[in-house]
Motif scaffolding. Structure first.
Motif, mmCIF file in Angstrom:
data_model
loop_
_atom_site.group_PDB
_atom_site.id
_atom_site.type_symbol
_atom_site.label_atom_id
_atom_site.label_comp_id
_atom_site.label_asym_id
_atom_site.label_seq_id
_atom_site.Cartn_x
_atom_site.Cartn_y
_atom_site.Cartn_z
ATOM 1 N N TYR A 122 5.317 9.921 6.907
ATOM 2 C CA TYR A 122 4.156 9.328 6.246
ATOM 3 C C TYR A 122 3.892 8.031 7.365
ATOM 4 O O TYR A 122 2.738 7.596 7.479
ATOM 5 N N THR A 123 4.860 7.240 7.402
ATOM 6 C CA THR A 123 4.599 6.118 8.580
ATOM 7 C C THR A 123 3.975 6.569 9.888
ATOM 8 O O THR A 123 3.021 5.720 10.319
ATOM 9 N N GLY A 130 -0.916 1.911 1.456
ATOM 10 C CA GLY A 130 -0.728 3.114 1.495
ATOM 11 C C GLY A 130 -0.351 3.712 0.192
ATOM 12 O O GLY A 130 -0.187 3.091 -0.890
ATOM 13 N N LEU A 151 1.369 -2.337 9.685
ATOM 14 C CA LEU A 151 2.616 -1.442 9.166
ATOM 15 C C LEU A 151 3.742 -2.645 8.974
ATOM 16 O O LEU A 151 4.508 -2.224 7.972
ATOM 17 N N ARG A 189 0.317 7.339 9.159
ATOM 18 C CA ARG A 189 -0.354 5.999 8.977
ATOM 19 C C ARG A 189 -0.695 5.077 10.266
ATOM 20 O O ARG A 189 -1.758 5.006 10.582
ATOM 21 N N ARG A 216 5.343 -2.604 5.089
ATOM 22 C CA ARG A 216 6.354 -1.843 5.467
ATOM 23 C C ARG A 216 6.983 -1.268 4.160
ATOM 24 O O ARG A 216 6.825 -1.617 3.047
ATOM 25 N N ARG A 217 7.595 -0.143 4.343
ATOM 26 C CA ARG A 217 7.977 0.722 3.219
ATOM 27 C C ARG A 217 9.430 0.736 3.034
ATOM 28 O O ARG A 217 10.346 0.719 4.140
#
Length: 142
Positions: free
Chosen positions: A4-5, A117, A62, A8, A66-67
């Motif tokens: 996913y990142t 996101g 990003l 994106r 961040r995720r």
């Protein structure tokens, strides 16, 4: 959910590259920088600047959003209570976007910024696995 990142990054990079290029070209056209002898130079300048801008801006976004993944025990919260908590932090479930056992939630401004996101929720035997932006998931992990 997988990669996913990366998805994106590519989408944001293409979007910023295109928008910066179009807006700069419109500005150059308006101010008369496209002349008979300088058109090629102006186009190469627009493309180089758009590439640098889009790369830097995409990396900044990003990093800003961040995720991470957190796990919440299934016994500690019911599915309706989890939906309610996600609604409180600004995410709403996308109906019909169930990818197997994964539920997809989209941000709903102004509580959750659109550039943060999507949030993915997967239920295993003992945990809810939530993948999303760190800033929003910190409040759920407490």
């Amino acid at each position: 959910m997988k990669h996913y990142t990366l998805q994106r990054f590519v989408k944001l990079n293409l979007y910023f590259f295109g928008m910066y290029g179009l807006l700069t070209a419109a500005w150059y056209g308006f101010t008369g920088r496209f002349g008979e002898d300088s058109t090629r130079g102006a186009i190469s300048e627009i493309l180089v600047n758009a590439a640098i801008f889009s790369l830097l801006f995409t990396i900044a976004l990003l990093l800003w959003y961040r995720r991470t993944e957190i796990r919440i025990p299934v016994k500690s919260i019911s599915p309706k209570a989890l939906d309610q908590k996600l609604d409180e932090i600004g995410y709403e479930r996308i109906p019909g976007k169930d990818k197997g056992a994964v539920q997809v939630y989209k941000p709903r401004p102004p509580k959750a910024p659109a550039l943060a996101g999507r949030l993915f929720v997967q239920k295993s035997a003992n945990f809810y696995h939530l993948q999303g932006p760190v800033s929003k998931l910190k409040s759920l992990g407490d």
